[in-house]
Enzyme design. Structure first.
Site, PDB file in Angstrom:
ATOM      1  N   GLY A  35       0.807  -1.219   0.000  1.00  0.00           N
ATOM      2  CA  GLY A  35       0.000   0.000   0.000  1.00  0.00           C
ATOM      3  C   GLY A  35       0.841   1.269   0.000  1.00  0.00           C
ATOM      4  O   GLY A  35       2.036   1.238  -0.270  1.00  0.00           O
ATOM      5  N   HIS A  38       2.376   4.439  -5.205  1.00  0.00           N
ATOM      6  CA  HIS A  38       2.969   5.504  -6.025  1.00  0.00           C
ATOM      7  C   HIS A  38       3.053   5.004  -7.471  1.00  0.00           C
ATOM      8  O   HIS A  38       2.627   3.863  -7.763  1.00  0.00           O
ATOM      9  CB  HIS A  38       4.334   5.924  -5.475  1.00  0.00           C
ATOM     10  CG  HIS A  38       5.256   4.757  -5.211  1.00  0.00           C
ATOM     11  ND1 HIS A  38       5.758   3.963  -6.213  1.00  0.00           N
ATOM     12  CD2 HIS A  38       5.729   4.223  -4.047  1.00  0.00           C
ATOM     13  CE1 HIS A  38       6.527   3.026  -5.692  1.00  0.00           C
ATOM     14  NE2 HIS A  38       6.518   3.152  -4.384  1.00  0.00           N
ATOM     15  N   GLU A  39       3.635   5.822  -8.332  1.00  0.00           N
ATOM     16  CA  GLU A  39       3.707   5.466  -9.766  1.00  0.00           C
ATOM     17  C   GLU A  39       4.438   4.141 -10.016  1.00  0.00           C
ATOM     18  O   GLU A  39       4.165   3.469 -11.006  1.00  0.00           O
ATOM     19  CB  GLU A  39       4.403   6.582 -10.561  1.00  0.00           C
ATOM     20  CG  GLU A  39       3.568   7.843 -10.736  1.00  0.00           C
ATOM     21  CD  GLU A  39       2.307   7.613 -11.573  1.00  0.00           C
ATOM     22  OE1 GLU A  39       2.351   6.785 -12.510  1.00  0.00           O
ATOM     23  OE2 GLU A  39       1.283   8.242 -11.262  1.00  0.00           O
ATOM     24  N   GLY A  40       5.363   3.791  -9.142  1.00  0.00           N
ATOM     25  CA  GLY A  40       6.071   2.513  -9.289  1.00  0.00           C
ATOM     26  C   GLY A  40       5.085   1.354  -9.208  1.00  0.00           C
ATOM     27  O   GLY A  40       5.063   0.475 -10.073  1.00  0.00           O
ATOM     28  N   HIS A  41       4.242   1.370  -8.160  1.00  0.00           N
ATOM     29  CA  HIS A  41       3.226   0.318  -8.019  1.00  0.00           C
ATOM     30  C   HIS A  41       2.284   0.327  -9.229  1.00  0.00           C
ATOM     31  O   HIS A  41       1.907  -0.724  -9.747  1.00  0.00           O
ATOM     32  CB  HIS A  41       2.382   0.547  -6.761  1.00  0.00           C
ATOM     33  CG  HIS A  41       3.139   0.498  -5.476  1.00  0.00           C
ATOM     34  ND1 HIS A  41       3.340   1.607  -4.686  1.00  0.00           N
ATOM     35  CD2 HIS A  41       3.741  -0.531  -4.822  1.00  0.00           C
ATOM     36  CE1 HIS A  41       4.019   1.268  -3.603  1.00  0.00           C
ATOM     37  NE2 HIS A  41       4.281  -0.019  -3.659  1.00  0.00           N
ATOM     38  N   GLN A 157      14.704  -9.478  -3.981  1.00  0.00           N
ATOM     39  CA  GLN A 157      13.389 -10.047  -3.661  1.00  0.00           C
ATOM     40  C   GLN A 157      12.779 -10.717  -4.900  1.00  0.00           C
ATOM     41  O   GLN A 157      12.257 -11.839  -4.837  1.00  0.00           O
ATOM     42  CB  GLN A 157      12.464  -8.940  -3.159  1.00  0.00           C
ATOM     43  CG  GLN A 157      11.010  -9.343  -3.084  1.00  0.00           C
ATOM     44  CD  GLN A 157      10.135  -8.224  -2.536  1.00  0.00           C
ATOM     45  OE1 GLN A 157      10.132  -7.987  -1.350  1.00  0.00           O
ATOM     46  NE2 GLN A 157       9.406  -7.542  -3.392  1.00  0.00           N
ATOM     47  N   SER A 189       9.538   5.238  -3.668  1.00  0.00           N
ATOM     48  CA  SER A 189       9.372   4.296  -2.556  1.00  0.00           C
ATOM     49  C   SER A 189       8.364   4.876  -1.582  1.00  0.00           C
ATOM     50  O   SER A 189       8.337   6.098  -1.374  1.00  0.00           O
ATOM     51  CB  SER A 189      10.723   4.105  -1.847  1.00  0.00           C
ATOM     52  OG  SER A 189      10.515   3.514  -0.583  1.00  0.00           O
TER      53      SER A 189
END
Ligand code: AMP
Length: 287
Positions: A35, A38-41, A157, A189
């Site tokens: 949650g 941001h734009e990355g997600h 990861q 991040s």
């Protein structure tokens, strides 16, 4: 246009929802997140919707992947804002379980990947990857996706999850999407909100040091000790920076390398605290 998103809070309902999609012959893409999006997600959501008929985003701040002295309780959360952002994308459902729903009182099962979890992040966050592989396995079992999308921001990861998915025969295609950055180069991040104004500027040292490494490699340097030592010089000028590690590893195995070879790909990995905030970043180098 706003999209109506189904919010699912239990594992049983999640499984039923996915089963219904499968009886309609729809493929499912899963984007696991903690949650505070941001734009990355959101770029991962786009990648999932390109590949699949239906997209499920999970939002779960997973307690088992935080160390005792880490930021679990203060990790930023804003569910309404997350749903608002996701409703502008092609998202069908958000899986939003409580910690009790996932980890019952009698919970005692963990998934652990061996070799590749020991070094780099594993040295500084010893229990972290065990928590990650456990929650991702649970999410895989609840959502039953055909495709799962992870970010290269967390390169180790992603490699661990690929290893686990192959080893345990989950039969899920794992896609790793590129790092999305702010205009000035800072990797996006959820933790960037912790940074003060000065720290936000200081945090650019991560990107700058990666740029300097790329330049050294472009001008022919192949000795990783020399590349790392050149990068480290930049950190001594930033008083809020406490460098944890810079490592150069082979892309797939995460084995550390002394001399870069033509025809191979490598990650330059960084973990650095800026004030109290721990940031990670990396660059993928193909020679
Ligand atoms: P998190 O919510 O931090 O657990 O991240 C959820 C997923 O988003 C992980 O697969 C991350 O690697 C990915 N992610 C986080 N930040 C970025 C970014 N700046 N660009 C691309 N993917 C990201």
């Amino acid at each position: 246009m706003k999209n109506q998103i189904k919010i699912i809070e239990t594992c049983a309902q999640m499984r039923e929802y996915s089963l219904n999609l499968k009886t309609e012959n729809k493929t499912i893409g899963l984007v696991p997140t903690m949650g505070y999006l941001h734009e990355g997600h959101l770029s991962l959501v786009d990648a999932a919707s390109e590949k699949c008929d239906a997209v499920v985003v999970s939002i779960f701040v997973n307690p088992t992947q935080f160390g005792k002295n880490e930021d679990f309780s203060k990790y930023p959360r804003n569910f309404e804002r997350d749903i608002e952002l996701l409703s502008q994308k092609k998202v069908d459902a958000v899986f939003f379980p409580s910690a009790k729903e996932i980890y019952s009182e009698n919970y005692q099962t963990y998934v652990e990947v061996e070799e590749i979890t020991k070094k780099q992040e594993g040295e500084f966050r010893p229990e972290h990857f065990k928590g990650v592989t456990t929650i991702v396995s649970i999410l895989f079992n609840c959502v039953k996706p055909d495709v799962a999308v992870f970010g290269r921001k967390d390169a180790q990861q992603a490699a661990i999850i690929k290893r686990m998915t192959d080893d345990l025969q989950f039969g899920i295609k794992v896609i790793v999407a590129p790092i999305i950055r702010e205009i000035d180069g800072l990797a996006m991040s959820s933790r960037n909100v912790y940074l003060s104004g000065k720290e936000r500027k200081d945090a650019l040292v991560l990107r700058k040091s990666l740029d300097s490494a790329v330049k050294m490699i472009e001008s022919g340097e192949r000795n990783t000790k020399k590349i790392i030592s050149g990068m480290k010089g930049l950190y001594s000028k930033v008083d809020s920076a406490e460098l944890q590690y810079i490592r150069i590893v082979e892309e797939k195995s995460f084995q550390e390398i002394e001399i870069l070879d033509k025809g191979n790909s490598y990650y330059i990995l960084i973990a650095c605290k800026i004030g109290a905030t721990r940031l990670i970043d990396n660059e993928l180098i193909g020679l």
